[in-house]
Design a protein around this motif. Structure first.
Motif, PDB file in Angstrom:
ATOM      1  N   SER A  52      -9.025   0.318   5.235  1.00  0.00           N
ATOM      2  CA  SER A  52      -7.836  -1.005   4.867  1.00  0.00           C
ATOM      3  C   SER A  52      -9.362  -2.118   4.743  1.00  0.00           C
ATOM      4  CB  SER A  52      -7.698  -0.885   5.761  1.00  0.00           C
ATOM      5  OG  SER A  52      -7.695  -1.079   7.306  1.00  0.00           O
ATOM      6  N   ILE A  54      -8.754  -6.590   4.848  1.00  0.00           N
ATOM      7  CA  ILE A  54      -6.860  -6.499   5.531  1.00  0.00           C
ATOM      8  C   ILE A  54      -7.325  -8.491   5.679  1.00  0.00           C
ATOM      9  CG2 ILE A  54      -4.855  -7.617   7.286  1.00  0.00           C
ATOM     10  CD1 ILE A  54      -5.534  -4.206   8.014  1.00  0.00           C
ATOM     11  N   ARG A  60       3.286 -13.415  10.650  1.00  0.00           N
ATOM     12  CA  ARG A  60       4.532 -12.574  10.579  1.00  0.00           C
ATOM     13  C   ARG A  60       4.572 -11.923  12.121  1.00  0.00           C
ATOM     14  NH1 ARG A  60       2.193  -8.266   6.922  1.00  0.00           N
ATOM     15  NH2 ARG A  60       4.058  -7.378   7.453  1.00  0.00           N
ATOM     16  N   SER A  64       6.006  -6.144  12.685  1.00  0.00           N
ATOM     17  CA  SER A  64       5.766  -5.899  11.074  1.00  0.00           C
ATOM     18  C   SER A  64       4.377  -5.390  10.554  1.00  0.00           C
ATOM     19  CB  SER A  64       6.524  -6.504  10.314  1.00  0.00           C
ATOM     20  OG  SER A  64       6.565  -6.768   8.996  1.00  0.00           O
ATOM     21  N   VAL A  65       4.080  -6.162  11.593  1.00  0.00           N
ATOM     22  CA  VAL A  65       1.996  -6.333  10.834  1.00  0.00           C
ATOM     23  C   VAL A  65       2.296  -5.007  11.568  1.00  0.00           C
ATOM     24  CG1 VAL A  65      -0.160  -7.197  11.356  1.00  0.00           C
ATOM     25  CG2 VAL A  65       1.405  -8.686  10.761  1.00  0.00           C
ATOM     26  N   SER A  67       3.255  -2.112  11.939  1.00  0.00           N
ATOM     27  CA  SER A  67       4.065  -1.022  11.076  1.00  0.00           C
ATOM     28  C   SER A  67       3.081  -0.960  10.167  1.00  0.00           C
ATOM     29  CB  SER A  67       5.152  -0.818  10.383  1.00  0.00           C
ATOM     30  OG  SER A  67       6.086  -1.220  12.208  1.00  0.00           O
ATOM     31  N   ASP A  68       3.092  -1.483   9.275  1.00  0.00           N
ATOM     32  CA  ASP A  68       1.888  -2.102   7.934  1.00  0.00           C
ATOM     33  C   ASP A  68       0.660  -1.633   8.268  1.00  0.00           C
ATOM     34  OD1 ASP A  68       4.454  -3.385   6.692  1.00  0.00           O
ATOM     35  OD2 ASP A  68       2.968  -5.015   6.886  1.00  0.00           O
ATOM     36  N   SER A  71       1.369   2.725   8.556  1.00  0.00           N
ATOM     37  CA  SER A  71       0.923   2.992   6.875  1.00  0.00           C
ATOM     38  C   SER A  71      -0.480   3.326   6.310  1.00  0.00           C
ATOM     39  CB  SER A  71       1.176   2.351   5.858  1.00  0.00           C
ATOM     40  OG  SER A  71       0.962   0.435   5.912  1.00  0.00           O
ATOM     41  N   TYR A 126      -1.816  -1.078  -6.007  1.00  0.00           N
ATOM     42  CA  TYR A 126      -3.008  -1.203  -5.054  1.00  0.00           C
ATOM     43  C   TYR A 126      -4.167  -2.600  -5.727  1.00  0.00           C
ATOM     44  CZ  TYR A 126      -6.445   0.899  -8.598  1.00  0.00           C
ATOM     45  OH  TYR A 126      -6.719   1.795  -9.331  1.00  0.00           O
ATOM     46  N   THR A 157       3.775   0.367  -2.270  1.00  0.00           N
ATOM     47  CA  THR A 157       2.128  -0.474  -2.335  1.00  0.00           C
ATOM     48  C   THR A 157       1.707  -0.112  -1.239  1.00  0.00           C
ATOM     49  OG1 THR A 157       4.212  -2.498  -3.093  1.00  0.00           O
ATOM     50  CG2 THR A 157       1.428  -2.407  -1.974  1.00  0.00           C
ATOM     51  N   PHE A 159      -0.812  -0.712   1.617  1.00  0.00           N
ATOM     52  CA  PHE A 159      -1.433  -1.751   2.045  1.00  0.00           C
ATOM     53  C   PHE A 159      -2.715  -2.015   2.532  1.00  0.00           C
ATOM     54  CE2 PHE A 159      -0.617  -5.208   5.132  1.00  0.00           C
ATOM     55  CZ  PHE A 159      -1.316  -5.271   6.100  1.00  0.00           C
TER      56      PHE A 159
END
Length: 830
Positions: A52, A54, A60, A64-65, A67-68, A71, A126, A157, A159
């Motif tokens: 990842s 980032i 945020r 939510s962050v 969970s992203d 994923s 992506y 999408t 992430f």
């Protein structure tokens, strides 16, 4: 792992809320190891399975962050009651086994995914690190799934994903999850529901679902000899699985199963940790338990637990990790580059196949070029395209890959973006349905069929498409066609193919056999009450009568002799009981003459009745078997009916058809008229009334004439029937010398294949020729009447089809049937 700082940092994470022990670090460590494993990157190299990148620039919501972030490595973040952890979709060993022996009520409830929830294509967005971190779309599709479930695309999408290989693996994971993991299971258990947590893999051995005993409880353990609660069936390389004291699944090979008690098995080694009442599971090369991932555990008020689990397939990992394969190409040595096109889309319409796309960012003017590949080979190139869309027209059948590139004014080309589609003019399903004097054709149109397509129907008398002729052209969207006026002796092979307006033609289907309905009940129902003078025509009726009169058989002559004999008997009876009538003759000659006339007419009417009864008694077997023979040859009569409708039938054929209707009408009407005439004549004669005698004379004259006409018609009809009887077989079997407690076969040979034959077996009680000990009648005889029809087929063809029209027997002890069965020999075609 980027997820760890998000939890334990107090300033920018959740450290203040979770504390030092609120995070399941050990689970995150296992996830990190799985993500760091190297897999193919699609360009011939290796890369970590999941990475990842980032860069967070805005605030945020924490969950939510998280969970992203989860994923990225195909997981979900959950709070298990004591710690924050993550459930990752990766292979692992089961931690618990469930079967009917430890589930409340032994009941498992399954639910399967709806078709609209099954994705067959995925577009993964992506950031492409190979194209200056521009947005890109990776399209992943499964053609076999599209053919089965239809085209259902999911746009997602990825992430923090910058690798094309990782994006493709992500899309492939979504497709394989839709294909392999469609079942959700629910069941209730006791305290055993606390042995695992959501996310753990469990094993379900459902004996009812498997159709075989797969699991149960252990009753006894004596070294390597284990006694199970149920007998089992095993083959080579079978294993007994159980959960040991350390909560680990152990598998031990089964060496032997006791031949007398198949619940006793001998294992290859001592089962350490296997105790009495432990759960066991059988694993064989052909059948094994199912794996599920627990996704929910809820407690009931009675202390039981409801477990919800999703189907788990370990093979998915190998399929996904090996799915990326790309060809890297170098277009220019300049450092600048042109961004690739994005958001490609395919639409099928009347005009053709429309391919559209857009450019996320451009510098100056851009033109496009498309290379279209068909079945893996370059089909056509389209250059200097200005509009971000193109419609392909008149494409033949095949699998296509469209490769789209953008080119700037300096001649630099972007990396290609591919999109796959298929032009399929093949009809996947083509069947026939037999109707009365008609054949119905049904087919399934190709999924890509649209306005402008049409279907051609071809027909041949044999299964050779080269000999077929076209009989219909049907436009889209018709998917059925009925051919009327088909004779019952006709049969065809039908072929179909789909074509488009450009002249492209799909492949012919396999030949499908079709014929009209040959069911005798259907034909008789259609004939009932419909053969009338108005339908046949007066000229045809006269011709029919002439032909029928010439066709009187030997049986009709026998019936005439029987009528004469019955007439003499009735005359003698009239002489003994007609004293009053003789006295009237003496007093009034004219009245006596009328009485004589009435008596003669009554005798004639009664003689017809007695003759018919006598003929029925004497000729019951012959007449019944001839009628049975006519029924067995219904196929020939059916062909004649078809000819009759098309006004091409011969007189002989019409005679055979008419007898079906005339026989049923005469039996009812003639019997009724004769009975009425008999009763009426005797009653009026005994009253000695001359006035009533005149009336009776007129009535009898009319009724006698009607009866005589009906009898004449029946005789002629039966004569015609006898002419057309072929293949009638009557067999009388002498059973007196056989063992009365043994079944004996009677074999009929020479029966025609693919033809329905009626078998009639009868034994009347008053014959008294068979006296088995198992008869319950005081005469030691029994009665039997059986009428069956059955088809005969070649050896190895479809099984015999048997219809029972009548099967009765009486005066038999213990309900034992004198007749066992009717069937076809398995080693013969007769």
């Amino acid at each position: 792992m980027a997820l760890l700082p998000s939890f334990n940092r107090s300033a920018s994470g959740l450290g203040k809320r979770l504390g030092d022990y609120g995070l399941d670090k050990f689970q995150l460590y296992q996830i990190a190891k799985y993500c760091d494993e190297l897999v193919d990157d699609g360009y011939g190299g290796k890369e970590p399975r999941m990475t990842s990148h980032i860069w967070m620039t805005s605030q945020r919501e924490a969950y939510s962050v998280v969970s992203d972030m989860a994923s990225v490595f195909r997981a979900i973040a959950v709070w298990n009651g004591t710690q924050f952890t993550a459930i990752q979709d990766r292979p692992s060993d089961p931690v618990c086994t469930y079967s009917q022996s430890n589930v409340i009520g032994g009941k498992f409830t399954r639910q399967f995914a709806a078709q609209k929830a099954i994705y067959t294509a995925v577009e993964v967005e992506y950031i492409d690190e190979r194209n200056q971190y521009q947005k890109a779309i990776e399209y992943v599709a499964d053609d076999l799934m599209i053919a089965r479930y239809g085209y259902n695309v999911k746009k997602i999408t990825a992430f923090a994903c910058t690798s094309r290989g990782q994006a493709r693996r992500y899309g492939k994971w979504v497709l394989e999850t839709s294909r392999l993991e469609q079942c959700t299971i629910n069941f209730s258990v006791g305290r055993q529901g606390l042995m695992h947590l959501p996310g753990d893999i469990i094993e379900v051995a459902d004996n009812d679902y498997a159709g075989q005993t797969l699991a149960g409880r252990v009753l006894d353990v004596q070294g390597r000899i284990v006694t199970l609660d149920q007998p089992i069936e095993v083959s080579s390389n079978s294993y007994l699985s159980y959960l040991n004291n350390e909560m680990q699944i152990v598998k031990i090979s089964i060496s032997n199963v006791d031949s007398k008690n198949k619940a006793i098995v001998t294992l290859e080694r001592d089962p350490i940790g296997l105790n009495v009442m432990s759960d066991w599971v059988l694993k064989t090369p052909t059948l094994s338990a199912q794996l599920y991932r627990a996704i929910g555990i809820s407690e009931n008020d009675d202390g039981s637990y409801v477990i919800t689990a999703l189907q788990h397939e370990p093979q998915k990992e190998a399929i996904v990790d090996g799915s990326a394969s790309f060809v890297q190409s170098t277009n220019t040595l300049h450092s600048g580059s042109v961004p690739s096109v994005a958001n490609t889309d395919i639409n099928f319409s009347e005009d053709g196949v429309k391919l559209s796309w857009n450019m996320p960012a451009t510098v100056g003017s851009v033109k496009y070029e498309i290379r279209l590949y068909r079945n893996g080979k370059l089909y056509k190139t389209y250059l200097e395209l200005i509009s971000p869309e193109y419609t392909f027209e008149n494409l033949p059948n095949g699998h296509y890959i469209a490769e789209i590139r953008a080119r700037n004014t300096y001649g630099q080309l972007s990396n290609p973006v591919t999109r796959q589609f298929e032009i399929n003019l093949t009809i996947s399903r083509f069947v026939t349905k037999s109707l009365l004097f008609a054949i119905e054709l049904n087919w399934t149109l190709p999924k890509t069929a649209t306005v402008g397509n049409y279907v051609e129907i071809w027909r041949s008398v044999d299964n050779v498409v080269g000999n077929a002729t076209k009989i219909a052209t049907l436009p889209y969207p018709l998917n059925s066609h009925t051919i009327n006026g088909v004779g019952l002796s006709e049969h065809y092979y039908f072929f179909a193919r789909c074509c488009d307006k450009a002249g492209n033609k799909g492949e012919f289907t396999e030949g499908v056999f079709g014929e009209a309905d040959h069911n005798p009940d259907t034909l008789l129902h259609a004939l009932e009450g419909k053969i009338t003078q108005s339908q046949l025509g007066q000229e045809l009726i006269h011709s029919l009568k002439a032909d029928v009169n010439e066709a009187v058989s030997e049986e009709a002559k026998v019936r005439q002799a029987a009528v004469a004999n019955a007439l003499s008997q009735i005359t003698a009876q009239a002489q003994t009981t007609g004293t009053a009538i003789n006295e009237l003759k003496k007093s009034d000659a004219k009245q006596s003459e009328k009485i004589s006339t009435i008596t003669a007419k009554a005798e004639s009417a009664l003689s017809g009745i007695q003759a018919e009864q006598r003929a029925r008694v004497e000729g019951d077997n012959a007449n019944a078997e001839k009628i049975t023979g006519i029924t067995a040859r219904m196929g020939q009569a059916e062909s004649a009916i078809a000819h009759l409708q098309s006004a091409k039938a011969s007189k002989a054929e019409v005679s055979a058809i008419a007898q079906q209707s005339l026989q049923a009408v005469w039996r009812k009407d003639a019997q009724s008229l004769s009975d009425n005439a008999k009763n009426h004549a005797i009653e009026e004669a005994n009253r000695f009334s001359s006035a009533r005698i005149d009336t009776v004379a007129k009535t009898l004259s009319a009724e006698k004439q009607s009866t005589a006409t009906e009898i004449s018609t029946l005789r002629a009809t039966i004569g015609s029937i006898n002419e057309r009887v072929e293949g009638l077989v009557k067999v009388e079997v002498d059973l007196t010398k056989l063992d009365q407690d043994t079944w004996y076969p009677i074999i009929f040979t020479g029966l025609k294949r693919d033809q329905v034959t009626r078998f009639r077996v009868s034994q009347e009680l008053n014959y008294g020729v068979h006296n088995p000990t198992w008869s319950s009648h005081n005469s030691h005889s029994f009665s039997l009447l059986c009428e069956w029809t059955a088809n005969g087929n070649d050896w190895g063809a479809i099984p015999i089809s048997r219809n029972i029209h009548e099967f009765e027997y009486a005066f038999v002890k213990d309900g034992k049937s004198p007749l066992l069965n009717i069937g076809q020999m398995t080693n013969s075609s007769n």
